[in-house]
Write a protein that holds these residues in place. Structure first.
Motif, PDB file in Angstrom:
ATOM      1  N   ASP A  23       0.829  -1.205   0.000  1.00  0.00           N
ATOM      2  CA  ASP A  23       0.000   0.000   0.000  1.00  0.00           C
ATOM      3  C   ASP A  23       0.863   1.253   0.000  1.00  0.00           C
ATOM      4  OD1 ASP A  23      -2.617  -1.005   0.037  1.00  0.00           O
ATOM      5  OD2 ASP A  23      -2.537  -1.347   2.195  1.00  0.00           O
ATOM      6  N   GLN A  27      -2.989   5.017   2.201  1.00  0.00           N
ATOM      7  CA  GLN A  27      -4.014   4.103   1.685  1.00  0.00           C
ATOM      8  C   GLN A  27      -4.900   3.594   2.820  1.00  0.00           C
ATOM      9  OE1 GLN A  27      -4.769   2.889  -1.619  1.00  0.00           O
ATOM     10  NE2 GLN A  27      -6.540   2.269  -0.442  1.00  0.00           N
ATOM     11  N   TRP A  29      -8.280   0.902   3.406  1.00  0.00           N
ATOM     12  CA  TRP A  29      -9.249  -0.091   2.928  1.00  0.00           C
ATOM     13  C   TRP A  29     -10.329  -0.167   4.002  1.00  0.00           C
ATOM     14  CZ3 TRP A  29      -8.434  -1.320  -1.922  1.00  0.00           C
ATOM     15  CH2 TRP A  29      -7.127  -1.268  -2.415  1.00  0.00           C
ATOM     16  N   PHE A  32     -14.109  -3.853   5.019  1.00  0.00           N
ATOM     17  CA  PHE A  32     -14.110  -5.096   4.259  1.00  0.00           C
ATOM     18  C   PHE A  32     -14.654  -6.218   5.128  1.00  0.00           C
ATOM     19  CE2 PHE A  32     -11.635  -2.772   1.344  1.00  0.00           C
ATOM     20  CZ  PHE A  32     -11.693  -3.456   0.149  1.00  0.00           C
ATOM     21  N   THR A  73     -11.106  -2.524   8.834  1.00  0.00           N
ATOM     22  CA  THR A  73     -10.444  -1.477   8.064  1.00  0.00           C
ATOM     23  C   THR A  73      -8.945  -1.618   8.259  1.00  0.00           C
ATOM     24  OG1 THR A  73     -12.315   0.036   8.252  1.00  0.00           O
ATOM     25  CG2 THR A  73     -10.163   1.044   7.831  1.00  0.00           C
TER      26      THR A  73
END
Length: 91
Positions: A23, A27, A29, A32, A73
């Protein structure tokens, strides 16, 4: 330094895949969810994991288990790239 092949072999014996993720700085995410357990282990840089109302900042080589069905996350919180191993429990 983390021996990626040793981790890969260990995770495989425990029924998990093992791949490397990279990453860029900053970054994120978010939220998920996977239908199977996931293992995460930083091998370079700094990451932060958030799930089940907790925040984890694992050290290089420290393994974290994210249970199946858990929203999570992952953030690169360091100034450079982060590289981390991740693997999913094989059904």
């Amino acid at each position: 330094m983390v021996d990626i092949e040793a981790v890969r072999n260990d995770w495989s014996q425990r029924g998990f895949t093992c791949d490397v993720w990279v990453d860029a700085p900053g970054q994120v995410w978010r939220n998920f969810v996977h239908p199977t357990d996931e293992l995460v282990m930083p091998i370079e840089g700094q990451i932060q994991l958030e799930f089940s109302g907790q925040v984890f900042r694992p050290a290089i080589g420290e393994e974290v288990l994210i249970p199946a069905g858990t929203p999570h996350t992952v953030r690169n919180i360091g100034p450079g790239i982060s590289r981390w191993l991740y693997g999913y429990k094989v059904r």
